[in-house]
Design an enzyme around this catalytic site. Structure first.
Site, mmCIF file in Angstrom:
data_model
loop_
_atom_site.group_PDB
_atom_site.id
_atom_site.type_symbol
_atom_site.label_atom_id
_atom_site.label_comp_id
_atom_site.label_asym_id
_atom_site.label_seq_id
_atom_site.Cartn_x
_atom_site.Cartn_y
_atom_site.Cartn_z
ATOM 1 N N ASP A 13 -54.581 48.771 49.044
ATOM 2 C CA ASP A 13 -53.596 47.477 48.574
ATOM 3 C C ASP A 13 -52.218 47.842 48.911
ATOM 4 O OD1 ASP A 13 -55.609 45.826 48.201
ATOM 5 O OD2 ASP A 13 -55.942 46.481 45.934
ATOM 6 N N LYS A 16 -51.000 47.045 53.830
ATOM 7 C CA LYS A 16 -51.092 47.272 55.266
ATOM 8 C C LYS A 16 -51.282 46.100 56.084
ATOM 9 C CE LYS A 16 -55.140 49.023 53.498
ATOM 10 N NZ LYS A 16 -54.898 49.047 52.366
HETATM 11 P P1 GDP Z 1 -53.372 45.555 51.827
HETATM 12 O O1 GDP Z 1 -54.792 45.548 51.245
HETATM 13 O O2 GDP Z 1 -52.939 46.680 51.832
HETATM 14 O O3 GDP Z 1 -53.506 44.907 53.036
HETATM 15 O O4 GDP Z 1 -52.624 45.029 50.600
HETATM 16 P P2 GDP Z 1 -52.823 43.783 49.985
HETATM 17 O O5 GDP Z 1 -52.895 42.225 50.890
HETATM 18 O O6 GDP Z 1 -54.125 43.613 49.225
HETATM 19 O O7 GDP Z 1 -51.796 43.474 48.769
HETATM 20 C C1 GDP Z 1 -50.354 43.772 49.125
HETATM 21 C C2 GDP Z 1 -49.844 42.378 48.136
HETATM 22 O O8 GDP Z 1 -48.378 42.821 48.194
HETATM 23 C C3 GDP Z 1 -50.026 41.045 48.941
HETATM 24 O O9 GDP Z 1 -50.029 40.233 47.742
HETATM 25 C C4 GDP Z 1 -48.666 40.961 49.642
HETATM 26 O O10 GDP Z 1 -48.418 39.776 49.998
HETATM 27 C C5 GDP Z 1 -47.663 41.536 48.758
HETATM 28 N N1 GDP Z 1 -46.524 42.257 49.459
HETATM 29 C C6 GDP Z 1 -46.417 42.964 50.789
HETATM 30 N N2 GDP Z 1 -45.304 43.541 50.959
HETATM 31 C C7 GDP Z 1 -44.606 42.996 49.812
HETATM 32 C C8 GDP Z 1 -43.113 43.688 49.318
HETATM 33 O O11 GDP Z 1 -42.355 44.154 50.080
HETATM 34 N N3 GDP Z 1 -42.981 42.963 48.222
HETATM 35 C C9 GDP Z 1 -43.605 42.208 47.503
HETATM 36 N N4 GDP Z 1 -43.099 41.667 46.431
HETATM 37 N N5 GDP Z 1 -44.923 42.097 47.745
HETATM 38 C C10 GDP Z 1 -45.267 42.591 49.007
HETATM 39 P P1 IMO Z 2 -57.901 47.143 50.945
HETATM 40 O O1 IMO Z 2 -58.285 47.261 52.239
HETATM 41 C C1 IMO Z 2 -57.976 48.409 46.701
HETATM 42 C C2 IMO Z 2 -61.859 50.292 45.601
HETATM 43 C C3 IMO Z 2 -62.814 49.357 44.488
HETATM 44 C C4 IMO Z 2 -63.479 50.555 43.835
HETATM 45 C C5 IMO Z 2 -63.768 51.372 44.957
HETATM 46 C C6 IMO Z 2 -65.163 51.375 45.676
HETATM 47 O O2 IMO Z 2 -57.506 45.912 50.616
HETATM 48 O O3 IMO Z 2 -56.946 48.115 50.746
HETATM 49 P P2 IMO Z 2 -66.456 49.314 47.222
HETATM 50 O O4 IMO Z 2 -66.434 47.991 47.101
HETATM 51 O O5 IMO Z 2 -65.852 49.973 48.330
HETATM 52 O O6 IMO Z 2 -67.592 50.236 47.164
HETATM 53 O O7 IMO Z 2 -65.309 49.865 45.898
HETATM 54 O O8 IMO Z 2 -62.830 51.277 45.975
HETATM 55 N N1 IMO Z 2 -61.355 49.384 46.797
HETATM 56 C C7 IMO Z 2 -60.441 48.902 47.030
HETATM 57 N N2 IMO Z 2 -59.141 49.270 46.271
HETATM 58 N N3 IMO Z 2 -58.142 47.974 48.051
HETATM 59 C C8 IMO Z 2 -59.236 47.876 48.868
HETATM 60 O O9 IMO Z 2 -59.213 47.450 50.299
HETATM 61 C C9 IMO Z 2 -60.428 48.378 48.440
HETATM 62 N N4 IMO Z 2 -61.566 48.597 48.881
HETATM 63 C C10 IMO Z 2 -62.667 49.117 47.820
HETATM 64 O O10 IMO Z 2 -61.980 48.708 43.756
HETATM 65 O O11 IMO Z 2 -62.516 51.149 42.793
HETATM 66 MG MG MG Z 3 -55.956 44.671 49.817
#
Ligand code: GDP
Ligand code: IMO
Ligand code: MG
Length: 465
Positions: A13, A16
């Site tokens: 999270d 990316k």
């Molecule tokens: P990923 O799994 O790595 O693609 O990340 P996620 O989408 O799960 O989580 C990142 C969150 O941060 C999302 O809700 C984005 O919309 C938000 N986000 C991304 N860049 C920024 C930033 O620079 N500032 C803030 N406040 N939110 C961001």
């Molecule tokens: P993105 O791509 C954050 C975490 C789960 C759990 C552990 C194992 O959005 O960054 P799984 O279901 O993969 O066997 O869970 O890994 N986990 C993540 N945490 N972002 C993710 O993906 C995750 N994918 C799995 O919360 O702790």
């Molecule tokens: Mg994510």
């Protein structure tokens, strides 16, 4: 050399998805190569928000091909739902999406096993998985005899294979339930309530369901390894979209509190089939602080108003599961380790805006473990559990960064914070994100202080010097 990789350096999270969407403009093919529907990648453009899980975050740009390779575990119901969702919002999917015939399929028993077994670590701790069947599907892939790949759906012996596996899985699931009733395994101890026994799996119903999936997915299925090799040799520009984060890597992360694939940079070649020699640039993505969902140690966790500030301002709730994310200060010991492990060239520091309004910021630059100062990330999770962060304190800023678009306009305190992250990780900060929107992104020429060489020698622990 035509390949760029985007790798999360923390526990997932790191934003990316946002970065991949932006970088897609300079690439022709975007590749998801590990993980599965456990990923939740968000892209925001104006009033539109997209949540992508199995489909690469490049899909929102028209002139790009999106590839899901054999390293991914594919839940057909999820990918079909995602395709339909994108199409209903006017996104062109058909000619742009390719799914590998080598991708292993998630079946209902994988999801049942995932929910049954999480919490059965010794001591009753839970990994806190996403419940998407990821671990059990990868387990069957490695075990081979109970595995079915996407290409198998189109073969004559699919039904026979499925019936054999369903018979085996029914015995297994039944035994597990009986063991749970007898208290032999700590099933779902971490998740609270114990799942009730489910009716036996019905091979005929699953067969008919997966035949429907097969027809829906047929236009997208091909040998993506051959496709990627042809294109990389032809000089096409590829963007590899890591899922999860390097600290969740099955081999190099905080085992057993990890996912089941190689989510650090080491997984790119094995998951995609594209040799590492084609990778030109690795971008390590970090949040300006730390978050983690699920179980396992998070040394810099702040279970106090600071953690709450980060959760509320960063909207730190899971993209897929909506679980509140655990939040803490930036951990440079952990991120330095994963930057080296993933061969990172440049850093993207995301969610910098979230730190605004705090008087002081802390960065963890070493741990104390059993009374020793340690700068090397521990290989055993029990040592990490004992790690007490040693913090550097930097001044914060009160300004709202979300409207800034140039590095020069950042407050001096924010520049200093970024420079310190760059120094501690030994890589320049090349991209800074100050909000979720595509536009809220700063591409910086790294200041001179960040242009130093990678550390020639690993930073040592006081114990081994
Ligand atoms: P990923 O799994 O790595 O693609 O990340 P996620 O989408 O799960 O989580 C990142 C969150 O941060 C999302 O809700 C984005 O919309 C938000 N986000 C991304 N860049 C920024 C930033 O620079 N500032 C803030 N406040 N939110 C961001
Ligand atoms: P993105 O791509 C954050 C975490 C789960 C759990 C552990 C194992 O959005 O960054 P799984 O279901 O993969 O066997 O869970 O890994 N986990 C993540 N945490 N972002 C993710 O993906 C995750 N994918 C799995 O919360 O702790
Ligand atoms: Mg994510």
């Amino acid at each position: 050399m035509p390949g760029t990789c985007v790798i999360g350096l923390q526990w997932g999270d790191e934003a990316k998805g946002k970065l991949v969407d932006i970088l897609t403009e300079d690439h022709e093919i975007v590749v998801r190569y590990q993980g599965g529907a456990n990923a939740g990648h968000t892209v925001v453009s104006g009033d539109q928000t997209w949540k992508l899980s199995l489909i690469p975050s490049g899909i929102l740009r028209d002139a790009v091909v999106c590839v899901v390779t054999g390293g991914v575990v594919l839940d057909p119901a999820s990918v079909i739902k995602e395709i339909d969702g994108l199409k209903s919002r006017g996104v062109l999917v058909g000619p742009k999406l390719k799914l590998s015939d080598r991708a292993h399929l998630v079946f209902p028993w994988h999801i049942a096993e995932d929910r049954l077994l999480d919490g059965s670590l010794s001591g009753g701790e839970a990994i806190g998985t996403t419940g998407r069947g990821i671990g059990p599907c990868y387990r069957d892939k490695v075990g081979r005899s109970l595995a079915i790949r996407l290409g198998d759906l189109y073969r004559d012996d699919f039904r026979t294979k499925l019936e054999h596996i369903v018979a085996f899985k029914n015995r297994l699931l039944n035994n597990w339930h009986e063991s749970a009733d007898a208290g032999a395994v700590g099933i779902a101890a971490g998740g609270g309530s114990q799942p009730s026994p489910q009716p036996p799996l019905d091979a005929a119903a699953i067969h008919s369901q997966y035949m429907q999936y097969a027809e829906r997915l047929r236009p997208y299925v091909s040998d993506t390894t051959a496709y990627l090799l042809d294109n990389v040799e032809a000089g096409k520009r590829l963007l590899f979209e890591g899922a999860q984060g390097a600290l969740l890597d099955i081999d190099h992360g905080t085992f057993p509190f990890v996912t089941s694939s190689n989510s650090s940079g080491v997984g790119v070649a094995s998951g995609s089939g594209v040799p590492g020699r084609w990778i030109e640039r690795v971008i390590g993505v970090v949040k300006a602080y730390s978050t983690r969902v699920g179980g396992g140690p998070l040394p810099t966790e702040q279970m106090n108003p600071i953690g709450e500030h980060l959760r509320q301002r960063g909207r730190e709730y899971g993209t897929i599961t909506m679980r509140p994310r655990r939040c803490g200060w930036f951990d440079a010991v952990a991120a330095r380790y994963t930057a080296r492990l993933s061969g990172v060239d440049q850093l993207a520091v995301m969610l910098l805006d979230v730190l605004g309004g705090l008087d002081e910021l802390k960065i963890c630059s070493a741990y104390t473990i059993d009374g020793n100062r340690v700068e090397q990330f521990p290989s055993h999770v029990d040592d990490l559990k004992k790690a007490v962060p040693i913090y550097e304190t930097l001044p914060g800023w009160q300004e709202d960064l979300s409207s800034l678009r140039s590095y020069d306009d950042l407050p001096a305190t924010a520049k200093r914070y970024l420079a310190r992250i760059g120094e501690l990780l030994g890589r320049p900060v090349a991209i800074v994100s100050v909000g979720p929107d595509r536009e809220q992104t700063i591409f910086c020429e790294p200041p001179a202080t960040q242009q130093k060489q990678w550390p020639r020698h690993p930073l040592r622990t006081s114990a081994n010097t």
